[in-house]
Design an enzyme around this catalytic site. Structure first.
Site, short mmCIF file in Angstrom:
data_model
loop_
_atom_site.label_atom_id
_atom_site.label_comp_id
_atom_site.label_asym_id
_atom_site.label_seq_id
_atom_site.Cartn_x
_atom_site.Cartn_y
_atom_site.Cartn_z
N HIS A 158 0.86 -1.19 0.00
CA HIS A 158 0.00 0.00 0.00
C HIS A 158 0.90 1.25 0.00
O HIS A 158 1.82 1.36 0.80
CB HIS A 158 -0.90 -0.01 1.24
CG HIS A 158 -1.84 1.14 1.30
ND1 HIS A 158 -3.08 1.12 0.69
CD2 HIS A 158 -1.72 2.37 1.86
CE1 HIS A 158 -3.68 2.28 0.88
NE2 HIS A 158 -2.88 3.06 1.58
N SER A 159 0.62 2.17 -0.90
CA SER A 159 1.37 3.43 -0.91
C SER A 159 0.60 4.47 -0.13
O SER A 159 -0.62 4.61 -0.33
CB SER A 159 1.57 3.94 -2.34
OG SER A 159 2.31 3.02 -3.08
N ALA A 160 1.29 5.22 0.72
CA ALA A 160 0.63 6.20 1.58
C ALA A 160 -0.24 7.15 0.77
O ALA A 160 0.16 7.63 -0.30
CB ALA A 160 1.67 7.00 2.35
N CYS A 161 -1.42 7.40 1.29
CA CYS A 161 -2.32 8.37 0.68
C CYS A 161 -3.03 9.07 1.82
O CYS A 161 -4.06 8.59 2.30
CB CYS A 161 -3.31 7.67 -0.25
SG CYS A 161 -4.50 8.82 -0.99
N CYS A 169 -10.00 8.99 -4.82
CA CYS A 169 -9.25 7.77 -5.14
C CYS A 169 -9.86 6.61 -4.38
O CYS A 169 -10.85 6.77 -3.67
CB CYS A 169 -7.77 7.96 -4.78
SG CYS A 169 -7.52 8.26 -3.03
N CYS A 173 -7.93 4.55 -2.32
CA CYS A 173 -6.89 4.06 -1.41
C CYS A 173 -7.42 3.64 -0.04
O CYS A 173 -7.06 2.57 0.46
CB CYS A 173 -5.81 5.13 -1.22
SG CYS A 173 -5.05 5.61 -2.77
N GLU A 190 3.99 8.76 -0.65
CA GLU A 190 2.77 9.55 -0.86
C GLU A 190 2.71 10.07 -2.31
O GLU A 190 3.72 10.48 -2.88
CB GLU A 190 2.77 10.70 0.14
CG GLU A 190 1.68 11.71 -0.01
CD GLU A 190 0.27 11.17 0.23
OE1 GLU A 190 -0.52 11.20 -0.72
OE2 GLU A 190 -0.04 10.74 1.36
N ASP A 228 4.52 7.70 -12.44
CA ASP A 228 4.69 6.96 -11.19
C ASP A 228 6.16 7.02 -10.80
O ASP A 228 7.01 6.51 -11.52
CB ASP A 228 4.24 5.50 -11.41
CG ASP A 228 4.02 4.75 -10.12
OD1 ASP A 228 4.60 5.15 -9.09
OD2 ASP A 228 3.27 3.75 -10.14
N ARG A 266 7.32 5.92 -7.86
CA ARG A 266 7.57 5.02 -6.73
C ARG A 266 8.69 4.04 -7.03
O ARG A 266 8.92 3.68 -8.17
CB ARG A 266 6.30 4.22 -6.40
CG ARG A 266 5.25 5.03 -5.69
CD ARG A 266 4.00 4.23 -5.49
NE ARG A 266 3.32 3.94 -6.75
CZ ARG A 266 2.13 3.35 -6.82
NH1 ARG A 266 1.53 2.96 -5.74
NH2 ARG A 266 1.56 3.14 -7.99
N LYS A 322 3.33 -3.86 -10.20
CA LYS A 322 3.74 -4.36 -8.88
C LYS A 322 4.15 -5.82 -8.98
O LYS A 322 5.10 -6.24 -8.32
CB LYS A 322 2.59 -4.21 -7.88
CG LYS A 322 2.36 -2.79 -7.41
CD LYS A 322 1.34 -2.78 -6.26
CE LYS A 322 0.99 -1.37 -5.84
NZ LYS A 322 -0.12 -1.34 -4.89
N1 GTP Z 1 0.44 11.86 -8.11
C1 GTP Z 1 -0.75 11.40 -7.79
N2 GTP Z 1 -0.82 10.41 -6.89
C2 GTP Z 1 -2.03 9.93 -6.58
C3 GTP Z 1 -3.21 10.42 -7.16
N3 GTP Z 1 -4.25 9.74 -6.64
C4 GTP Z 1 -3.73 8.84 -5.78
N4 GTP Z 1 -2.40 8.95 -5.73
C5 GTP Z 1 -1.42 8.15 -5.01
O1 GTP Z 1 -1.35 6.88 -5.64
C6 GTP Z 1 -0.92 5.93 -4.73
C7 GTP Z 1 -1.84 4.72 -4.85
O2 GTP Z 1 -1.59 4.15 -6.07
P1 GTP Z 1 -2.68 3.56 -7.04
O3 GTP Z 1 -2.18 3.78 -8.42
O4 GTP Z 1 -4.03 4.07 -6.67
O5 GTP Z 1 -2.76 2.06 -6.77
P2 GTP Z 1 -1.61 1.05 -6.92
O6 GTP Z 1 -1.18 0.93 -5.51
O7 GTP Z 1 -0.58 1.40 -7.93
O8 GTP Z 1 -2.32 -0.23 -7.51
P3 GTP Z 1 -3.27 -1.20 -6.76
O9 GTP Z 1 -2.38 -2.19 -6.07
O10 GTP Z 1 -4.07 -1.85 -7.83
O11 GTP Z 1 -4.11 -0.39 -5.84
C8 GTP Z 1 -0.93 6.58 -3.36
O12 GTP Z 1 0.43 6.93 -3.04
C9 GTP Z 1 -1.74 7.86 -3.59
O13 GTP Z 1 -1.31 8.92 -2.74
C10 GTP Z 1 -3.10 11.47 -8.12
O14 GTP Z 1 -4.07 11.94 -8.69
N5 GTP Z 1 -1.85 11.93 -8.38
ZN ZN Z 2 -5.47 7.78 -2.62
#
Ligand code: GTP
Ligand code: ZN
Length: 367
Positions: A224-227, A238, A240, A265, A299, A301, A327
């Site tokens: 999980h990425s911080a949101c 979103c 998240c 984040e 992305d 990350r 991932k």
């Molecule tokens: N830059 C940016 N980051 C976002 C946005 N909306 C959500 N995030 C970030 O995206 C991250 C979550 O990534 P996601 O792409 O939703 O999901 P994922 O983790 O790649 O894929 P899943 O495993 O399928 O959920 C978190 O760090 C959020 O803070 C956005 O509009 N812009």
């Molecule tokens: Zn989010």
């Protein structure tokens, strides 16, 4: 006769951590590579007093990413990087409008631009990498200087040799567990939180272990990425928050699992930049376009650290809760076997329908 100092000077990892702190405070950093040297300050933290100093020092240049350059219609000669000579009359307002797309639609004309070609862009590239890792906008004023070492000594600047730094910046920093403690949670009474701290002084990351997963079998896992907006505030933009809670609930129901809470984040651009992206989204840009206009990739990350934490905890194979094929590829590439992909589709709202559609269309997310 030179004697060994009683305290060793900081090594490259420590100096990089200092440099990130300096750049966040608007303190110039000296970048060196071969015979070349340059002073660098990110636009976002540059003060007018510092800008005046930089002008006295030499000929300031502005380094931008190709993403930002595409938006501003700047010619790019260095692949991923654009370099401009700073116009003689350019002040902080101009610099900030080059770095920050907030006013692009209101003030589209910022040129004519004087693009720089030839020479070696390596110092500029390192400056951009450092600004990104300090979670600042990727736009940096770079002033090539002679006698960089002497100047750095006189002004007490952090010196980064970019060749020495390259190896460090190109690898995922090793993480060590600092502490773990039991945490009963709504999803499971058998929770345990582990805190991991990277060697490079960057963000800590967390592993939430549910039950006592068998290390010899694939573990139900979520990266999980911080949101902040989704996880804490219940944002409807979103998915998240619902994904976080659904993943923990499934682990609780199965009695075992591990959720990595990675402090990346905004897909690695930091919360301030994510909020800039949200402002652009209110101007009509989608999630990917907004990142590009800010100068970032879709992305930013680094999923290697997730694999690193899993290995440290003794896991070799996962049943990965995700809709993101990247991932899976990254996990496999880092030596964690993905025995199964477990879909995680929750939290669709009228507000995030477009966001989810863009992820499917542009980022390859599985529906
Ligand atoms: N830059 C940016 N980051 C976002 C946005 N909306 C959500 N995030 C970030 O995206 C991250 C979550 O990534 P996601 O792409 O939703 O999901 P994922 O983790 O790649 O894929 P899943 O495993 O399928 O959920 C978190 O760090 C959020 O803070 C956005 O509009 N812009
Ligand atoms: Zn989010």
């Amino acid at each position: 006769m030179t004697s060994t100092p009683a305290i060793a000077a900081p090594g490259i990892i420590e100096r990089l951590a200092r440099a990130r702190g300096d750049l966040r405070m608007g303190v110039p950093v000296m970048l060196t590579g071969g015979e070349a040297a340059a002073v660098a300050v990110p636009v976002e933290t540059l003060s007018s007093a510092r800008l005046a100093e930089l002008r006295r020092l030499g000929h300031p240049e502005l380094a931008l990413t190709v993403r930002r350059a595409e938006t501003l219609k700047i010619r790019v000669y260095d692949g991923d990087l654009a370099r401009l000579a700073l116009p003689a009359d350019a002040g902080l307002d101009w610099l900030s409008s080059m770095a920050d797309p907030a006013d692009d639609l209101r003030l589209p004309m910022k040129g004519p631009f004087h693009e720089i070609r030839g020479g070696v862009p390596a110092l500029h590239r390192a400056a951009i990498t450092l600004a990104k890792s300090a979670r600042l906008l990727p736009a940096v004023v770079v002033v090539p200087v002679e006698q960089g070492a002497a100047l750095a000594r006189a002004a007490d600047l952090t010196v980064i040799d970019i060749d020495e730094a390259a190896a460090e910046l190109g690898r995922a920093s090793p993480l060590a567990e600092v502490v773990s403690a039991r945490l009963p949670m709504a999803a499971s009474r058998a929770g345990r939180v582990h805190i991991f701290r990277p060697e490079d002084g960057g963000e800590e990351h967390y592993a939430i272990e549910i039950g006592q997963p068998d290390r010899k079998a694939p573990v139900l896992a979520r990266l999980h990425s911080a949101c902040f907006t989704g996880d804490v505030l219940g944002s409807l933009k979103c998915d998240c928050g619902p994904q976080l809670r659904a993943a923990l609930a499934q682990m609780g129901a199965e009695g075992a699992g591990v959720l990595l809470y990675l402090n990346q984040e905004g897909r690695g651009i930091g919360l301030a930049n994510k909020m800039r992206a949200y402002s652009l989204q209110d101007q009509g840009f989608d999630t990917v376009e907004a990142n590009h206009r800010l100068g970032f990739e879709d992305d930013e990350r680094d999923f290697r650290l997730g694999a690193g934490i899993l290995k440290t905890m003794g896991f070799a194979a996962v049943r990965l809760l995700t809709n993101n094929p990247r991932k899976i590829t990254m996990m496999e590439g880092q030596g964690i076997r993905v025995a199964e992909r477990v879909p995680l589709r929750v939290g669709e709202t009228p507000e995030n329908r477009g966001y989810l559609a863009t992820k499917a269309a542009k980022s390859g997310h599985l529906l």
